[in-house]
Design an enzyme around this catalytic site. Structure first.
Site, PDB file in Angstrom:
ATOM      1  N   GLY A 183       0.744  -1.265   0.014  1.00 33.83           N
ATOM      2  CA  GLY A 183      -0.015  -0.019   0.120  1.00 33.83           C
ATOM      3  C   GLY A 183       1.015   0.976   0.049  1.00 33.83           C
ATOM      4  N   SER A 214       5.645  -5.484  -1.142  1.00 39.10           N
ATOM      5  CA  SER A 214       5.849  -4.073  -1.548  1.00 39.10           C
ATOM      6  C   SER A 214       6.105  -3.145  -0.294  1.00 39.10           C
ATOM      7  CB  SER A 214       4.349  -3.683  -2.340  1.00 39.10           C
ATOM      8  OG  SER A 214       4.553  -2.507  -2.659  1.00 39.10           O
ATOM      9  N   ALA A 215       5.212  -2.199  -0.080  1.00 37.81           N
ATOM     10  CA  ALA A 215       5.676  -1.650   1.292  1.00 37.81           C
ATOM     11  C   ALA A 215       6.037  -2.295   2.634  1.00 37.81           C
ATOM     12  CB  ALA A 215       4.359  -0.638   1.789  1.00 37.81           C
ATOM     13  N   HIS A 222       8.803  -3.205  -7.112  1.00 32.53           N
ATOM     14  CA  HIS A 222       8.318  -2.991  -8.512  1.00 32.53           C
ATOM     15  C   HIS A 222       8.945  -2.315  -9.374  1.00 32.53           C
ATOM     16  CE1 HIS A 222       4.189  -3.583  -6.503  1.00 32.53           C
ATOM     17  NE2 HIS A 222       4.539  -2.832  -5.677  1.00 32.53           N
TER      18      HIS A 222
END
Length: 238
Positions: free
Chosen positions: A89, A122-123, A159
């Protein structure tokens, strides 16, 4: 060192469902000894909806999932956790919430001292590193500092995307952004994890998993490409 980390570039790969592209790695990582996973949904505003999504994926893999945002005492929830998963997120929102709930030190202690398995996506991968300085996200809120949990001595850019030779976009490429980061003194190396890649850390050994290559940036040196299956243990001693 007891640390066991699974650091995933992305939760969802094009054409698949949530964690579908890495579910075999997740199952092998947590194994059969782990029964319940503590989920940290702080990176998204809708934490209830996020928890339902994560719970569905982990239930399908055979694990119960508890969310730290549902706990009366988040610190105690971390202290009792068998395993921890921090989802993706907005990285700034996530780190601020970790600071606000006084969880950074406790998560670091549980992972590095107690050997509690930690998975990030991700985060959640960003905050496992030295700092969130190489995140792709907008600073929609302001954490007290950029310093993160510090489970590894380097940074990650999830990413990671390569320059598109056919693009007319004149903004900086991801590689140029990371080079700008390394123009500052005393900045650690940055591992660019392309979508579909994962980093497995077990003690002082690190391995690149998944289906895509990773690109390593270090200050004053040209980038280096690594294939899936590569030993990246050198990152843990820099």
């Amino acid at each position: 060192m007891k640390r066991r980390l699974l650091l995933v570039s992305n939760s969802t790969l094009h054409g698949g469902g949530y964690l579908e592209h890495c579910e075999q790695h997740v199952g092998r990582f947590f194994g059969r000894d782990v029964k319940r996973v503590l989920f940290v949904p702080y990176a998204l505003h809708d934490q209830d909806g996020y928890t339902r999504t994560a719970r569905g994926a982990f239930t399908a893999l055979g694990y119960e999932l508890d969310s730290v945002h549902e706990a009366e005492d988040p610190v105690e929830a971390v202290r009792r956790a068998e395993a921890i998963f921090i989802g993706g997120g907005n990285t700034f929102r996530l780190l601020k919430s970790l600071y606000d709930n006084q969880l950074l030190t406790e998560i670091r202690r549980r992972v590095l001292e107690d050997g509690v398995p930690y998975m990030g996506s991700s985060a959640g991968t960003n905050v496992a590193t030295v700092s969130i300085s190489t995140t792709n996200d907008m600073p929609i809120v302001f954490p007290p500092a950029f310093a993160a949990i510090g489970l590894v001595p380097f940074n990650i850019n999830p990413h990671y995307v390569d320059p598109d030779p056919g693009s007319r976009h004149m903004g900086e490429t991801r590689e140029q952004r990371i080079t700008q980061y390394h123009e500052e003194p005393d900045t650690p190396c940055v591992l660019g994890l392309r979508e579909g890649s994962l980093l497995l850390v077990e003690g002082n050994k690190a391995s690149l998993l998944g289906t895509t290559k990773a690109r390593l940036f270090s200050r004053g040196n040209p980038p280096v490409e690594y294939d899936p299956g590569s030993d990246l243990s050198c990152l843990l001693t820099r």
